[in-house]
Design a protein around this motif. Structure first.
Motif, PDB file in Angstrom:
ATOM      1  N   LEU A  75      43.194  45.222  32.833  1.00  0.00           N
ATOM      2  CA  LEU A  75      42.316  46.065  33.640  1.00  0.00           C
ATOM      3  C   LEU A  75      41.359  45.284  34.526  1.00  0.00           C
ATOM      4  CD1 LEU A  75      41.613  48.995  31.164  1.00  0.00           C
ATOM      5  CD2 LEU A  75      43.389  48.772  32.903  1.00  0.00           C
ATOM      6  N   VAL A  76      41.496  43.962  34.556  1.00  0.00           N
ATOM      7  CA  VAL A  76      40.695  43.225  35.538  1.00  0.00           C
ATOM      8  C   VAL A  76      41.159  43.533  36.960  1.00  0.00           C
ATOM      9  CG1 VAL A  76      40.099  41.384  33.926  1.00  0.00           C
ATOM     10  CG2 VAL A  76      42.122  41.125  35.397  1.00  0.00           C
ATOM     11  N   ILE A  77      42.394  43.999  37.121  1.00  0.00           N
ATOM     12  CA  ILE A  77      42.866  44.368  38.470  1.00  0.00           C
ATOM     13  C   ILE A  77      42.127  45.592  38.997  1.00  0.00           C
ATOM     14  CG2 ILE A  77      44.851  45.377  39.696  1.00  0.00           C
ATOM     15  CD1 ILE A  77      44.842  42.404  39.830  1.00  0.00           C
ATOM     16  N   PRO A  78      42.067  46.727  38.293  1.00  0.00           N
ATOM     17  CA  PRO A  78      41.249  47.825  38.816  1.00  0.00           C
ATOM     18  C   PRO A  78      39.784  47.443  38.991  1.00  0.00           C
ATOM     19  CG  PRO A  78      42.146  48.377  36.650  1.00  0.00           C
ATOM     20  CD  PRO A  78      42.860  47.166  37.125  1.00  0.00           C
ATOM     21  N   HIS A  79      39.271  46.561  38.132  1.00  0.00           N
ATOM     22  CA  HIS A  79      37.905  46.090  38.294  1.00  0.00           C
ATOM     23  C   HIS A  79      37.766  45.342  39.617  1.00  0.00           C
ATOM     24  CE1 HIS A  79      34.230  43.960  36.318  1.00  0.00           C
ATOM     25  NE2 HIS A  79      33.880  45.155  36.774  1.00  0.00           N
ATOM     26  N   ALA A  80      38.740  44.491  39.938  1.00  0.00           N
ATOM     27  CA  ALA A  80      38.704  43.764  41.205  1.00  0.00           C
ATOM     28  C   ALA A  80      38.945  44.676  42.395  1.00  0.00           C
ATOM     29  CB  ALA A  80      39.747  42.647  41.191  1.00  0.00           C
ATOM     30  N   MET A  81      39.625  45.797  42.170  1.00  0.00           N
ATOM     31  CA  MET A  81      39.851  46.764  43.244  1.00  0.00           C
ATOM     32  C   MET A  81      38.635  47.648  43.497  1.00  0.00           C
ATOM     33  SD  MET A  81      43.821  47.859  42.428  1.00  0.00           S
ATOM     34  CE  MET A  81      43.870  49.120  43.736  1.00  0.00           C
ATOM     35  N   GLY A  82      37.641  47.586  42.599  1.00  0.00           N
ATOM     36  CA  GLY A  82      36.396  48.292  42.846  1.00  0.00           C
ATOM     37  C   GLY A  82      35.997  49.328  41.831  1.00  0.00           C
ATOM     38  N   GLN A  83      36.831  49.603  40.833  1.00  0.00           N
ATOM     39  CA  GLN A  83      36.405  50.513  39.777  1.00  0.00           C
ATOM     40  C   GLN A  83      35.444  49.800  38.825  1.00  0.00           C
ATOM     41  OE1 GLN A  83      40.310  52.086  38.310  1.00  0.00           O
ATOM     42  NE2 GLN A  83      39.296  54.081  38.411  1.00  0.00           N
ATOM     43  N   ASP A  84      34.518  50.570  38.268  1.00  0.00           N
ATOM     44  CA  ASP A  84      33.677  50.039  37.202  1.00  0.00           C
ATOM     45  C   ASP A  84      34.508  49.956  35.927  1.00  0.00           C
ATOM     46  OD1 ASP A  84      31.423  49.880  38.842  1.00  0.00           O
ATOM     47  OD2 ASP A  84      30.843  51.951  38.394  1.00  0.00           O
ATOM     48  N   LEU A  85      34.292  48.923  35.147  1.00  0.00           N
ATOM     49  CA  LEU A  85      35.039  48.707  33.911  1.00  0.00           C
ATOM     50  C   LEU A  85      34.077  48.332  32.804  1.00  0.00           C
ATOM     51  CD1 LEU A  85      37.646  48.161  32.230  1.00  0.00           C
ATOM     52  CD2 LEU A  85      37.636  45.845  33.211  1.00  0.00           C
ATOM     53  N   TRP A  86      34.206  49.014  31.668  1.00  0.00           N
ATOM     54  CA  TRP A  86      33.449  48.642  30.481  1.00  0.00           C
ATOM     55  C   TRP A  86      34.252  49.042  29.248  1.00  0.00           C
ATOM     56  CZ3 TRP A  86      32.675  52.950  33.352  1.00  0.00           C
ATOM     57  CH2 TRP A  86      32.541  54.175  32.692  1.00  0.00           C
ATOM     58  N   PHE A  87      33.848  48.540  28.097  1.00  0.00           N
ATOM     59  CA  PHE A  87      34.558  48.813  26.854  1.00  0.00           C
ATOM     60  C   PHE A  87      33.619  49.519  25.885  1.00  0.00           C
ATOM     61  CE2 PHE A  87      37.228  45.801  28.854  1.00  0.00           C
ATOM     62  CZ  PHE A  87      38.501  45.954  28.316  1.00  0.00           C
ATOM     63  N   ALA A 173      50.960  55.447  47.049  1.00  0.00           N
ATOM     64  CA  ALA A 173      50.006  54.601  47.769  1.00  0.00           C
ATOM     65  C   ALA A 173      49.124  53.832  46.791  1.00  0.00           C
ATOM     66  CB  ALA A 173      49.153  55.451  48.705  1.00  0.00           C
ATOM     67  N   LEU A 174      48.723  54.495  45.690  1.00  0.00           N
ATOM     68  CA  LEU A 174      47.932  53.816  44.676  1.00  0.00           C
ATOM     69  C   LEU A 174      48.728  52.670  44.059  1.00  0.00           C
ATOM     70  CD1 LEU A 174      45.526  53.479  42.750  1.00  0.00           C
ATOM     71  CD2 LEU A 174      46.513  55.304  41.331  1.00  0.00           C
ATOM     72  N   LEU A 175      49.994  52.910  43.727  1.00  0.00           N
ATOM     73  CA  LEU A 175      50.804  51.850  43.143  1.00  0.00           C
ATOM     74  C   LEU A 175      51.000  50.689  44.110  1.00  0.00           C
ATOM     75  CD1 LEU A 175      51.322  53.809  40.772  1.00  0.00           C
ATOM     76  CD2 LEU A 175      53.664  52.933  40.726  1.00  0.00           C
ATOM     77  N   GLU A 176      51.152  50.989  45.381  1.00  0.00           N
ATOM     78  CA  GLU A 176      51.305  49.916  46.367  1.00  0.00           C
ATOM     79  C   GLU A 176      50.040  49.062  46.437  1.00  0.00           C
ATOM     80  OE1 GLU A 176      52.470  51.470  50.132  1.00  0.00           O
ATOM     81  OE2 GLU A 176      54.340  52.332  49.370  1.00  0.00           O
ATOM     82  N   ALA A 177      48.881  49.705  46.354  1.00  0.00           N
ATOM     83  CA  ALA A 177      47.625  48.948  46.361  1.00  0.00           C
ATOM     84  C   ALA A 177      47.524  48.058  45.124  1.00  0.00           C
ATOM     85  CB  ALA A 177      46.440  49.904  46.433  1.00  0.00           C
ATOM     86  N   ILE A 178      47.939  48.594  43.975  1.00  0.00           N
ATOM     87  CA  ILE A 178      47.936  47.793  42.749  1.00  0.00           C
ATOM     88  C   ILE A 178      48.911  46.621  42.883  1.00  0.00           C
ATOM     89  CG2 ILE A 178      48.438  47.812  40.279  1.00  0.00           C
ATOM     90  CD1 ILE A 178      47.637  50.808  40.313  1.00  0.00           C
ATOM     91  N   GLU A 179      50.087  46.885  43.445  1.00  0.00           N
ATOM     92  CA  GLU A 179      51.072  45.814  43.662  1.00  0.00           C
ATOM     93  C   GLU A 179      50.481  44.680  44.480  1.00  0.00           C
ATOM     94  OE1 GLU A 179      54.896  46.824  45.328  1.00  0.00           O
ATOM     95  OE2 GLU A 179      54.823  48.773  44.330  1.00  0.00           O
ATOM     96  N   THR A 180      49.856  45.027  45.591  1.00  0.00           N
ATOM     97  CA  THR A 180      49.304  44.010  46.481  1.00  0.00           C
ATOM     98  C   THR A 180      48.270  43.162  45.757  1.00  0.00           C
ATOM     99  OG1 THR A 180      49.687  45.385  48.434  1.00  0.00           O
ATOM    100  CG2 THR A 180      48.051  43.638  48.640  1.00  0.00           C
ATOM    101  N   ALA A 181      47.362  43.824  45.039  1.00  0.00           N
ATOM    102  CA  ALA A 181      46.336  43.088  44.304  1.00  0.00           C
ATOM    103  C   ALA A 181      46.948  42.237  43.197  1.00  0.00           C
ATOM    104  CB  ALA A 181      45.324  44.073  43.713  1.00  0.00           C
TER     105      ALA A 181
END
Length: 341
Positions: A75-87, A173-181
């Motif tokens: 989940l560091v990828i969604p964090h780098a894409m701009g989502q907040d991440l915590w556990f 489109a979301l999956l493509e953005a994840i792919e690129t990152a």
């Protein structure tokens, strides 16, 4: 000289079976628990290059595994894409905002959040001997998307599956953005010293066949092709957990160099349906490692025998349980090392 793990992933049979375990760097080790108590939460550890490198190396020192798997999280990828991440303690990861409509475009990308991960890889590679392969990883787009859409894990990945049916263009489109990152992230790991990478598709098994083709096989094929084009010679391991009968199609169509097999599959039947000579990884049940005893030795030898005719990396069918006794891991290592099949 490369170690036997890297040779095996490149399709060579060395006469020995390399061994590493998914989640081998983590909670079952007392030295990990001590460091976490000192340093703080999981995410703080993952983004502390010095601490994460120490955690990555702990199981190598203790067990002599043939591969060191980067201590991090998919989940560091969604964090780098701009989502907040915590556990949340006892509950797992949380992401915000939830992308229930798939609209990731409003997120403000922060790729600099990944810099500590590359620092971890550099530290590990500098400290590892050439006989130990440094392994990197990322989540596959489908699995990462399920967390981004729901904001957390779920039993059936219902929110992401519903969005994929309701608005496949937005979901695509979301999956493509994840792919690129993810491609950029894995190339960054490789440039920092990773020698092979694994794509974790932990929730691949929740999709219907046509959806599996669209959201698992196609994105992983594009990822594997991009890595091979950008960094030729770096093996890509695909691990589509829960794929069942769809695993053979995944192995044929994604272009991955090796395929991971979960514990639900009969290794003898699996190997008969995979491309000839393709390296396989797996597939001991993590709960059997937790249980230990004679059954552990017997099943370990059964798995080794089943894959004796092709390049084989011994591993679990998924991650090691945090409650696994150390002596059970030692028993497993001794059994694999003694194998003369």
């Amino acid at each position: 000289m490369p170690g036997i793990l890297l040779d095996t992933l490149n399709g060579k049979r060395t006469g020995k079976v390399p061994l590493w375990l998914m989640r081998q760097a983590g909670r079952y080790l007392p030295e990990y628990r001590a460091l976490r108590a000192e340093k703080g939460g999981f995410l703080e550890l993952a983004y502390d290059s010095e601490a994460a490198a120490e955690i990555t190396l702990q199981p190598i020192r203790r067990f002599g595994f043939d591969g060191a798997i980067l201590f991090s999280d998919i989940l560091v990828i969604p964090h780098a894409m701009g989502q907040d991440l915590w556990f949340e303690a006892g509950e797992g990861p949380r992401l915000a905002p939830q992308l229930v409509d798939g609209a990731w475009q409003a997120l403000e990308a922060m790729p600099e959040r990944l810099a500590p991960v590359y620092g971890t890889v550099e530290r590990c590679r500098a400290l590892l001997g050439p006989e130990t392969t440094m392994l990197g990883f990322a989540g596959s787009p489908w699995t990462v998307a399920t967390y981004m859409v729901a904001g957390q894990g779920s039993k059936d990945q219902g929110e992401a599956r519903a969005l994929a049916y309701r608005d496949p263009a937005a979901f695509g489109a979301l999956l493509e953005a994840i792919e690129t990152a993810t491609v950029d992230y894995l190339i960054g790991q490789i440039d920092a010293g990773v020698e092979a990478v694994q794509l974790f598709d932990s929730w691949a098994g929740s999709l219907a066949p046509d959806q599996y083709e669209r959201w698992v096989i196609a994105p992983n094929a594009r990822l594997a092709a991009a890595i091979h084009a950008a960094r030729p010679g770096v093996p890509v391991i695909g691990f589509p957990k829960g794929s069942g009968e769809k695993l053979a199609a995944y192995a044929r169509e994604t272009g991955v160099d090796a395929v991971g097999i979960d514990e639900t599959l009969d290794p003898r039947r699996v190997t008969a349906n995979l491309p000839e000579g393709m390296p396989v990884q797996g597939n001991l049940d993590p709960l059997l490692l937790l249980a230990g005893g004679d059954a552990l030795t017997v099943r370990t030898r059964t798995v080794l025998a089943a894959f004796a005719d092709r390049p084989h990396v011994f591993n679990l069918g998924h991650g090691i349980s945090q409650f696994t006794p150390i002596d059970h891991v030692e028993q497993l290592v001794a059994t694999v090392r003694a194998w003369q099949g």
